[in-house]
Motif scaffolding. Structure first.
Motif, PDB file in Angstrom:
ATOM      1  N   ALA A   8       1.457 -48.809  94.081  1.00 20.10           N
ATOM      2  CA  ALA A   8       0.448 -47.972  94.721  1.00 20.10           C
ATOM      3  C   ALA A   8      -0.796 -48.795  94.997  1.00 20.10           C
ATOM      4  O   ALA A   8      -1.011 -49.831  94.380  1.00 20.10           O
ATOM      5  N   PRO A   9      -1.636 -48.348  95.932  1.00 17.75           N
ATOM      6  CA  PRO A   9      -2.825 -49.133  96.255  1.00 17.75           C
ATOM      7  C   PRO A   9      -3.757 -49.291  95.073  1.00 17.75           C
ATOM      8  O   PRO A   9      -3.896 -48.394  94.248  1.00 17.75           O
ATOM      9  N   ALA A  10      -4.388 -50.427  94.993  1.00 18.66           N
ATOM     10  CA  ALA A  10      -5.417 -50.623  93.980  1.00 18.66           C
ATOM     11  C   ALA A  10      -6.680 -49.885  94.395  1.00 18.66           C
ATOM     12  O   ALA A  10      -6.806 -49.439  95.525  1.00 18.66           O
ATOM     13  N   GLY A  11      -7.618 -49.726  93.472  1.00 16.76           N
ATOM     14  CA  GLY A  11      -8.877 -49.074  93.783  1.00 16.76           C
ATOM     15  C   GLY A  11      -9.684 -49.873  94.781  1.00 16.76           C
ATOM     16  O   GLY A  11      -9.392 -51.048  95.039  1.00 16.76           O
ATOM     17  N   PRO A  12     -10.702 -49.254  95.391  1.00 16.73           N
ATOM     18  CA  PRO A  12     -11.432 -49.911  96.482  1.00 16.73           C
ATOM     19  C   PRO A  12     -12.131 -51.197  96.077  1.00 16.73           C
ATOM     20  O   PRO A  12     -12.391 -52.047  96.925  1.00 16.73           O
ATOM     21  N   TRP A  13     -12.454 -51.361  94.783  1.00 15.81           N
ATOM     22  CA  TRP A  13     -13.155 -52.576  94.364  1.00 15.81           C
ATOM     23  C   TRP A  13     -12.246 -53.492  93.531  1.00 15.81           C
ATOM     24  O   TRP A  13     -12.697 -54.447  92.939  1.00 15.81           O
ATOM     25  N   THR A  14     -10.954 -53.174  93.507  1.00 18.61           N
ATOM     26  CA  THR A  14     -10.024 -53.953  92.705  1.00 18.61           C
ATOM     27  C   THR A  14      -9.505 -55.152  93.484  1.00 18.61           C
ATOM     28  O   THR A  14      -9.137 -55.036  94.647  1.00 18.61           O
ATOM     29  N   VAL A  15      -9.492 -56.311  92.837  1.00 23.32           N
ATOM     30  CA  VAL A  15      -8.875 -57.501  93.403  1.00 23.32           C
ATOM     31  C   VAL A  15      -7.658 -57.828  92.554  1.00 23.32           C
ATOM     32  O   VAL A  15      -7.784 -58.080  91.350  1.00 23.32           O
ATOM     33  N   ARG A  16      -6.496 -57.785  93.149  1.00 22.51           N
ATOM     34  CA  ARG A  16      -5.283 -58.052  92.383  1.00 22.51           C
ATOM     35  C   ARG A  16      -5.238 -59.525  91.988  1.00 22.51           C
ATOM     36  O   ARG A  16      -5.557 -60.400  92.787  1.00 22.51           O
ATOM     37  N   THR A  17      -4.832 -59.780  90.760  1.00 23.36           N
ATOM     38  CA  THR A  17      -4.739 -61.159  90.282  1.00 23.36           C
ATOM     39  C   THR A  17      -3.306 -61.566  89.968  1.00 23.36           C
ATOM     40  O   THR A  17      -3.020 -62.758  89.860  1.00 23.36           O
ATOM     41  N   ALA A  18      -2.412 -60.586  89.823  1.00 27.80           N
ATOM     42  CA  ALA A  18      -1.025 -60.890  89.488  1.00 27.80           C
ATOM     43  C   ALA A  18      -0.144 -60.740  90.725  1.00 27.80           C
ATOM     44  O   ALA A  18      -0.478 -59.988  91.650  1.00 27.80           O
ATOM     45  N   PRO A  19       0.977 -61.455  90.778  1.00 29.69           N
ATOM     46  CA  PRO A  19       1.912 -61.286  91.896  1.00 29.69           C
ATOM     47  C   PRO A  19       2.342 -59.826  92.011  1.00 29.69           C
ATOM     48  O   PRO A  19       2.463 -59.110  91.010  1.00 29.69           O
ATOM     49  N   LEU A  20       2.552 -59.370  93.251  1.00 32.83           N
ATOM     50  CA  LEU A  20       2.904 -57.973  93.487  1.00 32.83           C
ATOM     51  C   LEU A  20       4.344 -57.884  93.955  1.00 32.83           C
ATOM     52  O   LEU A  20       4.692 -58.422  95.009  1.00 32.83           O
ATOM     53  N   PRO A  21       5.227 -57.214  93.193  1.00 35.48           N
ATOM     54  CA  PRO A  21       6.625 -57.082  93.607  1.00 35.48           C
ATOM     55  C   PRO A  21       6.756 -56.067  94.738  1.00 35.48           C
ATOM     56  O   PRO A  21       5.840 -55.280  94.984  1.00 35.48           O
ATOM     57  N   ASP A  71      13.226 -65.547 102.022  1.00 29.32           N
ATOM     58  CA  ASP A  71      13.821 -66.695 101.335  1.00 29.32           C
ATOM     59  C   ASP A  71      13.038 -67.139 100.108  1.00 29.32           C
ATOM     60  O   ASP A  71      13.577 -67.846  99.259  1.00 29.32           O
ATOM     61  N   ASP A  72      11.776 -66.734 100.013  1.00 29.09           N
ATOM     62  CA  ASP A  72      10.927 -67.204  98.922  1.00 29.09           C
ATOM     63  C   ASP A  72      10.225 -66.006  98.290  1.00 29.09           C
ATOM     64  O   ASP A  72       9.232 -65.495  98.815  1.00 29.09           O
ATOM     65  N   ALA A  73      10.748 -65.561  97.141  1.00 28.43           N
ATOM     66  CA  ALA A  73      10.190 -64.376  96.481  1.00 28.43           C
ATOM     67  C   ALA A  73       8.751 -64.602  96.048  1.00 28.43           C
ATOM     68  O   ALA A  73       7.915 -63.687  96.098  1.00 28.43           O
ATOM     69  N   GLU A  74       8.429 -65.824  95.621  1.00 33.89           N
ATOM     70  CA  GLU A  74       7.066 -66.109  95.169  1.00 33.89           C
ATOM     71  C   GLU A  74       6.068 -65.987  96.318  1.00 33.89           C
ATOM     72  O   GLU A  74       4.985 -65.412  96.162  1.00 33.89           O
ATOM     73  N   VAL A  75       6.446 -66.508  97.485  1.00 33.05           N
ATOM     74  CA  VAL A  75       5.584 -66.394  98.660  1.00 33.05           C
ATOM     75  C   VAL A  75       5.417 -64.936  99.056  1.00 33.05           C
ATOM     76  O   VAL A  75       4.313 -64.477  99.370  1.00 33.05           O
ATOM     77  N   ALA A  76       6.506 -64.177  99.019  1.00 31.36           N
ATOM     78  CA  ALA A  76       6.447 -62.765  99.392  1.00 31.36           C
ATOM     79  C   ALA A  76       5.528 -61.984  98.462  1.00 31.36           C
ATOM     80  O   ALA A  76       4.722 -61.151  98.903  1.00 31.36           O
ATOM     81  N   GLN A  77       5.627 -62.232  97.157  1.00 28.96           N
ATOM     82  CA  GLN A  77       4.790 -61.522  96.196  1.00 28.96           C
ATOM     83  C   GLN A  77       3.320 -61.901  96.354  1.00 28.96           C
ATOM     84  O   GLN A  77       2.435 -61.039  96.258  1.00 28.96           O
ATOM     85  N   GLU A  78       3.044 -63.163  96.603  1.00 24.46           N
ATOM     86  CA  GLU A  78       1.661 -63.588  96.786  1.00 24.46           C
ATOM     87  C   GLU A  78       1.071 -62.970  98.059  1.00 24.46           C
ATOM     88  O   GLU A  78      -0.091 -62.539  98.070  1.00 24.46           O
ATOM     89  N   PHE A  79       1.869 -62.915  99.104  1.00 25.88           N
ATOM     90  CA  PHE A  79       1.395 -62.303 100.341  1.00 25.88           C
ATOM     91  C   PHE A  79       1.106 -60.820 100.119  1.00 25.88           C
ATOM     92  O   PHE A  79       0.097 -60.294 100.621  1.00 25.88           O
ATOM     93  N   ARG A  80       1.968 -60.152  99.361  1.00 27.50           N
ATOM     94  CA  ARG A  80       1.709 -58.741  99.047  1.00 27.50           C
ATOM     95  C   ARG A  80       0.406 -58.589  98.266  1.00 27.50           C
ATOM     96  O   ARG A  80      -0.375 -57.665  98.501  1.00 27.50           O
ATOM     97  N   ARG A  81       0.190 -59.461  97.322  1.00 29.11           N
ATOM     98  CA  ARG A  81      -1.027 -59.378  96.507  1.00 29.11           C
ATOM     99  C   ARG A  81      -2.278 -59.436  97.379  1.00 29.11           C
ATOM    100  O   ARG A  81      -3.257 -58.719  97.139  1.00 29.11           O
TER     101      ARG A  81
END
Length: 219
Positions: free
Chosen positions: A60-73, A90-100
């Motif tokens: 779910a979306p983070a709060g308006p002032w939240t900055v995600r620091t962990a990879p997002l599945p 092809d690269d799960a790590e890249v995909a998770q970082e892009f989501r973050r």
């Protein structure tokens, strides 16, 4: 339901009250899937609806002032995953970082577009007939993109993956019972596909007429 056509500088389709209510309900359901509350008077309710993700850990979306620091599945719900696809297959790590870095903003943009479409369906356009679904040319790209999102969710629920799946679905609609949920969703999917095609057609015609040497033919 009648296809989009140009009128008075706008793109206008015709939808009766029942058709508008059905499409507005789908819009609200998709917004809930993206983490918004149920739409009421054009704005989402304070809390997430029953179809929304449970919290940031579930996508779910983070709060308006939240900055995600962990990879997002990726989201667990395959329909939401269609709306928010992986940046890399092809690269799960890249995909998770892009989501973050991007997913919260993308969710917010999609929900904002859904809210605008819901408001137009529920409240109509001042000065136009009640059955007129009016789209300004400046908003047409957003409406077309939002119709795509609605169709993606319905396609997932209907297990449509290929053109052959679509054809099989339409072939089965004629003999379906009135209380067949799949047939109902299939009818809505077909209607939205046709409506989107008609919107894209008038957008393309308007674009062509803006070329040098071409005249306008707005009604």
């Amino acid at each position: 339901m009648r296809a989009f056509r140009r009128q008075k500088g706008r793109y206008v389709a015709r939808m009766d009250a029942g058709e508008r209510a059905v499409v507005a309900s789908v819009v609200a359901d998709v917004a809930e899937l993206l983490g918004a509350g149920r739409f009421e008077d054009g704005v989402p309710a304070a809390g997430p609806g029953p179809h929304a993700a449970a919290g940031p850990a579930d996508g779910a979306p983070a709060g308006p002032w939240t900055v995600r620091t962990a990879p997002l599945p990726p989201p667990d719900d395959p329909a939401v995953r269609r709306l928010l696809p992986d940046a890399s297959r092809d690269d799960a790590e890249v995909a998770q970082e892009f989501r973050r870095l991007t997913e919260d903003d993308l969710r917010a943009r999609k929900v904002a577009r859904l809210r605008c479409l819901w408001t137009a369906l529920v409240h109509g356009e001042p000065g136009w007939p009640d059955d007129a679904f009016v789209v300004a040319p400046s908003s047409a790209d957003d409406v077309a993109a939002t119709l795509t999102d609605l169709r993606l969710v319905l396609a997932d629920r209907l297990e449509i993956r290929t053109d052959a799946d679509s054809e099989a679905l339409y072939d089965g609609l004629a003999g379906a019972a009135e209380d067949d949920v799949r047939a109902y969703l299939g009818s809505v999917y077909g209607a939205l596909s046709w409506l989107q095609e008609s919107l894209l057609a008038v957008m393309l015609a308007a674009h062509d007429e803006r070329r040098p040497g071409r005249g306008r033919s707005d009604d």
